[in-house]
Motif scaffolding. Structure first.
Motif, short mmCIF file in Angstrom:
data_model
loop_
_atom_site.label_atom_id
_atom_site.label_comp_id
_atom_site.label_asym_id
_atom_site.label_seq_id
_atom_site.Cartn_x
_atom_site.Cartn_y
_atom_site.Cartn_z
N VAL A 1 0.85 -1.20 0.00
CA VAL A 1 0.00 0.00 0.00
C VAL A 1 0.88 1.25 0.00
CG1 VAL A 1 -1.71 1.32 1.31
CG2 VAL A 1 -1.89 -1.17 1.18
N THR A 2 0.63 2.14 -0.94
CA THR A 2 1.40 3.39 -1.05
C THR A 2 0.52 4.57 -0.68
OG1 THR A 2 0.79 3.73 -3.36
CG2 THR A 2 2.76 2.37 -2.91
N LEU A 3 1.13 5.76 -0.56
CA LEU A 3 0.35 6.97 -0.29
C LEU A 3 -0.66 7.23 -1.39
CD1 LEU A 3 2.85 9.58 1.19
CD2 LEU A 3 0.85 8.56 2.30
N ALA A 4 -0.28 6.89 -2.63
CA ALA A 4 -1.21 7.06 -3.75
C ALA A 4 -2.45 6.20 -3.56
CB ALA A 4 -0.51 6.70 -5.06
N ASP A 5 -2.29 4.99 -2.99
CA ASP A 5 -3.43 4.12 -2.72
C ASP A 5 -4.32 4.70 -1.63
OD1 ASP A 5 -2.59 2.16 -4.57
OD2 ASP A 5 -1.23 1.29 -3.09
N VAL A 6 -3.67 5.24 -0.58
CA VAL A 6 -4.43 5.82 0.55
C VAL A 6 -5.25 7.01 0.09
CG1 VAL A 6 -4.21 6.98 2.78
CG2 VAL A 6 -2.75 5.02 2.25
N PHE A 7 -4.71 7.80 -0.84
CA PHE A 7 -5.40 8.99 -1.31
C PHE A 7 -6.14 8.78 -2.62
CE2 PHE A 7 -2.25 10.76 1.61
CZ PHE A 7 -3.03 11.64 2.34
N SER A 8 -6.38 7.53 -2.97
CA SER A 8 -7.19 7.24 -4.16
C SER A 8 -8.66 7.53 -3.84
CB SER A 8 -6.99 5.79 -4.61
OG SER A 8 -7.41 4.90 -3.61
N PRO A 9 -9.53 7.69 -4.85
CA PRO A 9 -10.91 8.16 -4.61
C PRO A 9 -11.72 7.34 -3.61
CG PRO A 9 -10.39 8.27 -6.94
CD PRO A 9 -9.22 7.59 -6.28
N LEU A 10 -11.59 6.00 -3.64
CA LEU A 10 -12.42 5.16 -2.76
C LEU A 10 -12.11 5.37 -1.28
CD1 LEU A 10 -14.50 3.00 -2.19
CD2 LEU A 10 -12.82 1.26 -2.83
N PRO A 11 -10.87 5.14 -0.80
CA PRO A 11 -10.61 5.34 0.64
C PRO A 11 -10.71 6.81 1.04
CG PRO A 11 -8.58 4.80 -0.51
CD PRO A 11 -9.69 4.57 -1.49
N LEU A 12 -10.30 7.72 0.15
CA LEU A 12 -10.37 9.14 0.49
C LEU A 12 -11.82 9.60 0.60
CD1 LEU A 12 -8.62 11.66 0.99
CD2 LEU A 12 -8.82 12.19 -1.44
N GLY A 13 -12.68 9.11 -0.30
CA GLY A 13 -14.10 9.47 -0.24
C GLY A 13 -14.74 8.99 1.05
N ILE A 14 -14.38 7.77 1.48
CA ILE A 14 -14.92 7.23 2.73
C ILE A 14 -14.41 8.04 3.93
CG2 ILE A 14 -14.95 5.25 4.28
CD1 ILE A 14 -14.76 3.48 1.75
N ALA A 15 -13.09 8.25 3.97
CA ALA A 15 -12.48 8.95 5.12
C ALA A 15 -13.01 10.38 5.23
CB ALA A 15 -10.96 8.95 4.98
N LEU A 16 -13.02 11.12 4.13
CA LEU A 16 -13.50 12.51 4.18
C LEU A 16 -15.01 12.56 4.41
CD1 LEU A 16 -11.40 14.36 1.44
CD2 LEU A 16 -11.05 14.26 3.91
N GLY A 17 -15.72 11.55 3.90
CA GLY A 17 -17.16 11.49 4.18
C GLY A 17 -17.42 11.36 5.67
N LEU A 18 -16.64 10.48 6.34
CA LEU A 18 -16.81 10.30 7.78
C LEU A 18 -16.33 11.53 8.57
CD1 LEU A 18 -15.60 6.59 8.14
CD2 LEU A 18 -17.94 7.43 8.49
N ILE A 19 -15.20 12.09 8.15
CA ILE A 19 -14.61 13.20 8.92
C ILE A 19 -15.35 14.51 8.65
CG2 ILE A 19 -12.52 14.55 9.35
CD1 ILE A 19 -10.96 12.01 8.36
N LEU A 20 -15.39 14.93 7.39
CA LEU A 20 -15.99 16.22 7.04
C LEU A 20 -17.51 16.11 6.87
CD1 LEU A 20 -13.40 17.62 4.47
CD2 LEU A 20 -13.56 18.09 6.92
N GLY A 21 -17.94 15.05 6.18
CA GLY A 21 -19.37 14.93 5.88
C GLY A 21 -20.23 14.87 7.13
N LYS A 22 -19.81 14.08 8.10
CA LYS A 22 -20.58 13.97 9.35
C LYS A 22 -20.58 15.29 10.11
CE LYS A 22 -22.17 9.72 9.62
NZ LYS A 22 -23.60 9.41 9.83
N GLN A 23 -19.43 15.93 10.18
CA GLN A 23 -19.36 17.21 10.89
C GLN A 23 -20.25 18.27 10.24
OE1 GLN A 23 -15.35 18.60 11.66
NE2 GLN A 23 -14.59 16.53 12.02
N ILE A 24 -20.13 18.39 8.92
CA ILE A 24 -20.93 19.39 8.20
C ILE A 24 -22.41 19.05 8.29
CG2 ILE A 24 -21.43 20.38 5.94
CD1 ILE A 24 -18.46 19.85 5.23
N GLY A 25 -22.75 17.76 8.06
CA GLY A 25 -24.15 17.36 8.05
C GLY A 25 -24.82 17.47 9.40
N VAL A 26 -24.20 16.91 10.44
CA VAL A 26 -24.80 16.91 11.78
C VAL A 26 -24.79 18.31 12.39
CG1 VAL A 26 -24.59 16.02 14.15
CG2 VAL A 26 -24.26 14.48 12.20
#
Length: 408
Positions: free
Chosen positions: A280-305
Motif C-alpha cells: 500500500v502506497t500513499l497514492a493508494d491511501v489517497f485514491s478516490p475510494l478510501p479518500l471518499g470514505i475517510a472525508l465522508g466520515l470526517i468532514l461529511g458527518k461534521q458538516i451534516g450533523v
C-alpha cells in the motif's frame, strides 16, 4: 477482586468500544503477519448446512456477515422498538433535532464520497459506506470525556445514532438487494403471519418467535433480500408487554446485549478489519475510494450533523440539548464520524473484490480514528457543566417560558 474489576469493566460504557478496538487491531496484526494465509483461508473456507437436497453453503465470512450480524440487527431492532414505544423516539418533538441531524449526517458523507468518485463508476456502489455511525464506539468515546459533557448530549448522540442505524437499515433494504426470488418472499409471509399472531396474543415465551425468525432468515436469504433484515423484522414481533404485564422485549434485549457487544461484533471486526498494508502506497491511501470514505466520515458527518443542528436552532424549529454549547455539539458531530461496524458492513455489501475491500478498510479505519480523536479533543476542551452554569440557567428559563400556559 479480579472478578469485581472484570464486572466493573464489562458494565462500563467504554468496554464495548475497547473490545471492538482490540479485535480490529488483532485483525490488522494477523493480516500483516505470517498468519495471513491461515486467516484468509479460514474466512474463505465453506461451511455447509444440508437438509435433504436443500441447504446453504457459504464461506465463513458470509456466515459471520449474514448470520451472526442478523443477531446484531435483531438487537438493533429491539432497541428501535423500545425507543419508539417507550423511549426517546416516542415523542415526535424530541426526535426532530437528532432526526434531522441524522439525515444531514447521512446525506453529506454520501455527497462527498460521490463527488470524489464521480469519475470512477466502479466505486459508485460504495456511496453509503460513510453514512453510518457506530453506536458502541461513539458512546464509548463520549464516556471517556466524563462529566465534562451534559447528560442531554448523550441522549442527543444516542438518538442520532439509533436513527442513523434505522437509515442504514433502509439503505440496505432498498439499495443492496440482489436479484429477487418472489417465491421465497411469498413463503416468508408464512412465518411473518404466525409471528404476528403470537405477538397479538401477548405470548410470554419468545422461543417460538426466535425459531420462526430463523426460518424467516433462511427464506429472506434465499429471496435475494439481505438476510440481516430478518433480524430487524423479527425484533418488531417480540411483544413489549405480555398478557401478564411482563416485557419479553426488555428481557431479550438485556440477555442479548453482552453476547452482541462482547462476542458477535468483535468477531465481525476481527473478520472484516484486516487491512493488508503490504504494497500500500500513499497514492493508494489517497485514491478516490478510501479518500471518499475517510472525508465522508470526517468532514461529511461534521458538516451534516452540526450544520443541520445549527440551522434548525437558528430557525427556531428546535432547541439545543439542555446545557450544551455549540462546541459540545461540534464534538458530537465529529464523534458521529466513527463509522466502523456499520461502515465495514455496508462496505462488504458494496464490493466483493479483495482489492476494493482493502481500500474500504483503509478509508473506514482512518476516517473513524481521526473522527474519534477530533471529537474527544473538542469535548475535552469544551466547558464543563460547572463552567456552563449560565447557559444552563438560560436554557431552564427558556424551557419554563415555553411550557408555561398563558394567563387568561
Amino acid at each position: 477482586m479480579l472478578l469485581r474489576k472484570l464486572e466493573q469493566f464489562f458494565d462500563s460504557e467504554i468496554s464495548g468500544g475497547i473490545v471492538l478496538m482490540v479485535a480490529a487491531v488483532a485483525a490488522m496484526i494477523v493480516a500483516n503477519s505470517s498468519l495471513h494465509p491461515y486467516y484468509d483461508g479460514a474466512l474463505s473456507s465453506y461451511f455447509t448446512v444440508q437438509l435433504g437436497e436443500n441447504g446453504l453453503s457459504k464461506p465463513l465470512i458470509l456466515w459471520i456477515n449474514d448470520g451472526l450480524m442478523a443477531v446484531f440487527f435483531l438487537l438493533v431492532g429491539l432497541e428501535l422498538k423500545h425507543e419508539l414505544m417507550e423511549g426517546k423516539l416516542k415523542n415526535p418533538r424530541d426526535v426532530v433535532l437528532p432526526g434531522m441531524a441524522a439525515v444531514g449526517g447521512m446525506l453529506m458523507p454520501a455527497l462527498i464520497y460521490f463527488a470524489l468518485n464521480i469519475s470512477s463508476p466502479e466505486t459508485h456502489s460504495g456511496w453509503a459506506i460513510p453514512a453510518a455511525t457506530d453506536i458502541a464506539f461513539a458512546l464509548g468515546i463520549l464516556a471517556l470525556v466524563g462529566d465534562r459533557v451534559p447528560s442531554s448530549l448523550k441522549v442527543f448522540l444516542l438518538t442520532l445514532a439509533i436513527l442513523d442505524d434505522l437509515g442504514a437499515i433502509l439503505i440496505i433494504a432498498f439499495f443492496y438487494t440482489a436479484e429477487l426470488h418472489l417465491d421465497y418472499l411469498f413463503l416468508a409471509l408464512i412465518p411473518l403471519a404466525i409471528m404476528f399472531y403470537l405477538n397479538r396474543s401477548g405470548i410470554h415465551r419468545i422461543a417460538p418467535i426466535i425459531l420462526l425468525g430463523a426460518v424467516l432468515w433462511v427464506l429472506v436469504l434465499k429471496s435475494g433480500v439481505h438476510a440481516t433484515l430478518a433480524g430487524v423484522i423479527t425484533a418488531f414481533f417480540i411483544p413489549i408487554k405480555d398478557k401478564w404485564g411482563k416485557s419479553p422485549l426488555h428481557s431479550l434485549e438485556h440477555a442479548l446485549s453482552p453476547y452482541v457487544f462482547f462476542l458477535i461484533v468483535p468477531i465481525f471486526a476481527f473478520a472484516n478489519a484486516g487491512v493488508v498494508l503490504s504494497g500500500v502506497t500513499l497514492a493508494d491511501v489517497f485514491s478516490p475510494l478510501p479518500l471518499g470514505i475517510a472525508l465522508g466520515l470526517i468532514l461529511g458527518k461534521q458538516i451534516g450533523v452540526f450544520g443541520m443542528t445549527w440551522a434548525l436552532v437558528k430557525l427556531g424549529i428546535a432547541r439545543k440539548p439542555f446545557g450544551a454549547t455549540w462546541l459540545h455539539i461540534y464534538g458530537v458531530a465529529a464523534l458521529a464520524g466513527i463509522g466502523f461496524t456499520m461502515s465495514l458492513f455496508i462496505g462488504g455489501l458494496s464490493f466483493e473484490d479483495a482489492f476494493y475491500m482493502n481500500e474500504v478498510r483503509i478509508g473506514v479505519l482512518s476516517g473513524s480514528v481521526i473522527s474519534a480523536i477530533i471529537g474527544f479533543t473538542v469535548l475535552r476542551l469544551a466547558p464543563s457543566e460547572e463552567d456552563n452554569k449560565e447557559d444552563k440557567v438560560e436554557d431552564a428559563v427558556i424551557t419554563a417560558a415555553e411550557v408555561q400556559e398563558p394567563v387568561q
